[in-house]
Design a protein around this motif. Structure first.
Motif, short mmCIF file in Angstrom:
data_model
loop_
_atom_site.label_atom_id
_atom_site.label_comp_id
_atom_site.label_asym_id
_atom_site.label_seq_id
_atom_site.Cartn_x
_atom_site.Cartn_y
_atom_site.Cartn_z
N HIS A 1 0.86 -1.18 0.00
CA HIS A 1 0.00 0.00 0.00
C HIS A 1 0.90 1.23 0.00
O HIS A 1 1.82 1.33 0.80
CB HIS A 1 -0.89 0.02 1.24
CG HIS A 1 -1.80 -1.15 1.33
ND1 HIS A 1 -2.93 -1.28 0.54
CD2 HIS A 1 -1.76 -2.26 2.10
CE1 HIS A 1 -3.52 -2.41 0.83
NE2 HIS A 1 -2.83 -3.03 1.78
N GLY A 2 0.60 2.16 -0.91
CA GLY A 2 1.39 3.38 -1.00
C GLY A 2 0.53 4.59 -1.26
O GLY A 2 -0.67 4.48 -1.53
N GLU A 3 1.16 5.75 -1.16
CA GLU A 3 0.48 7.01 -1.46
C GLU A 3 1.47 7.93 -2.14
O GLU A 3 2.67 7.81 -1.94
CB GLU A 3 -0.09 7.65 -0.20
CG GLU A 3 0.91 8.01 0.88
CD GLU A 3 1.48 9.41 0.73
OE1 GLU A 3 0.92 10.24 -0.01
OE2 GLU A 3 2.52 9.67 1.34
N SER A 4 0.95 8.83 -2.95
CA SER A 4 1.80 9.77 -3.67
C SER A 4 1.03 11.03 -4.02
O SER A 4 -0.16 10.95 -4.33
CB SER A 4 2.33 9.12 -4.95
OG SER A 4 3.12 10.04 -5.69
N SER A 5 1.72 12.16 -3.99
CA SER A 5 1.10 13.39 -4.46
C SER A 5 1.08 13.41 -5.99
O SER A 5 0.33 14.16 -6.59
CB SER A 5 1.87 14.60 -3.94
OG SER A 5 3.20 14.59 -4.44
N LYS A 6 1.89 12.56 -6.58
CA LYS A 6 1.94 12.46 -8.05
C LYS A 6 0.81 11.57 -8.55
O LYS A 6 0.04 11.03 -7.77
CB LYS A 6 3.29 11.90 -8.47
CG LYS A 6 4.46 12.77 -8.03
CD LYS A 6 5.75 12.22 -8.55
CE LYS A 6 6.97 12.97 -8.11
NZ LYS A 6 6.90 14.36 -7.88
#
Length: 147
Positions: free
Chosen positions: A51-56
């Motif tokens: 699981h990850g998150e990114s502003s991109k």
């Protein structure tokens, strides 16, 4: 009824981890939560989820994961999973967008933490340092005492 009956399947960009693996979600929206899963582990019901998150956007983040994997970089979560769970044998992976939070970085990060927390640890690809990245307090409210 589809909202966009003329929508083309996939973005057509080379190395789009979402579209090339028939993943769910838009690869072009910024501020995302995403999940990368090992296809082999998922078929055997062994987890293998990151699981990850990114502003991109999802395309950019997925491409970065693929570049790290191709270089066999120590920072590559995909390569680490192949080494640790599959004896270095290359596996197929799929990427899905699990949430869009373009203008709300805090909600995006909290949502990632909740997804990591809700996944059994033996099924996670995330580093141990990410398991409690955003540690939020648990509160129990007893409505009977409220008056």
């Amino acid at each position: 009824q589809r909202s966009d009956t003329f929508k083309v399947a996939g973005c057509g960009r080379e190395a789009c981890l979402i579209c090339e693996t028939d993943g769910r979600g838009s690869c072009s929206k910024d501020g995302v939560n995403y999940e990368i899963s090992c296809v082999g582990c998922q078929e055997e019901d062994r987890g293998g989820r990151y699981h990850g998150e990114s502003s991109k956007n999802g395309f950019t983040r997925g491409k970065k994961h693929l570049e790290e994997f191709d270089r066999r970089a120590e920072s590559s979560v995909i390569w680490r999973h192949c080494r640790e769970r599959h004896g270095g044998e290359i596996q197929d992976f799929k990427m899905n967008i699990t949430g869009n939070y373009r203008n709300d970085a805090m909600l995006r990060q909290i949502s990632e933490a909740v997804r990591i927390n809700d996944t059994p640890r033996e099924q996670l690809i995330n580093n141990r340092t990410e398991w409690n990245y955003v540690n939020f307090p648990r509160v129990l409210v007893d409505n009977e005492d409220a008056a």
